[in-house]
Write a protein that holds these residues in place. Sequence first.
Motif, short mmCIF file in Angstrom:
data_model
loop_
_atom_site.label_atom_id
_atom_site.label_comp_id
_atom_site.label_asym_id
_atom_site.label_seq_id
_atom_site.Cartn_x
_atom_site.Cartn_y
_atom_site.Cartn_z
N ILE A 27 57.16 97.97 8.29
CA ILE A 27 58.40 97.73 9.02
C ILE A 27 58.13 96.93 10.29
CG2 ILE A 27 58.43 99.91 10.33
CD1 ILE A 27 61.51 98.27 8.68
N TYR A 30 57.64 93.36 9.23
CA TYR A 30 58.96 92.85 8.85
C TYR A 30 59.76 92.46 10.09
CZ TYR A 30 63.75 92.96 7.05
OH TYR A 30 65.04 92.65 6.73
N VAL A 56 61.45 98.95 4.70
CA VAL A 56 61.85 97.55 4.64
C VAL A 56 62.88 97.35 3.53
CG1 VAL A 56 61.08 95.17 4.32
CG2 VAL A 56 59.64 96.78 5.58
N CYS A 60 66.35 95.18 4.17
CA CYS A 60 66.47 93.77 3.79
C CYS A 60 67.70 93.52 2.92
CB CYS A 60 65.20 93.30 3.09
SG CYS A 60 64.98 93.94 1.43
#
Length: 113
Positions: A27, A30, A56, A60
Amino acid sequence: GGRTESVRKRYEGLGIPDVHWGCAVKIKTYEAFLERYGLRDEEVLYMGDDIPDYEVMQRCGCPCAPADAAPEIKALAVYISHLKGGYGCGRDVIEQVLKAQGLWLKDEKAFGW
């Protein structure tokens, strides 16, 4: 290593400059990726296969998974490849995106990679 480098070059050849392996806390990687490119969650396609990908995948815009992903990850995915991780699932997802965008086999550039 050699295989990792050849895979990285293949993705870069497809216009994918950021492929991350071995991230301890995904994360954070990301979030740094979003900041680096000025992106929002809904603009990101992410492929994950196991529990470290869960956070994630929840955020997303287009969570994807290989055929052999953990059930918890498959439950979050909007697209599950028919191929297993390491056996062409990344290419499969890229092909599906290009087809959806009308760019698959669009011009002579399609044959130069």
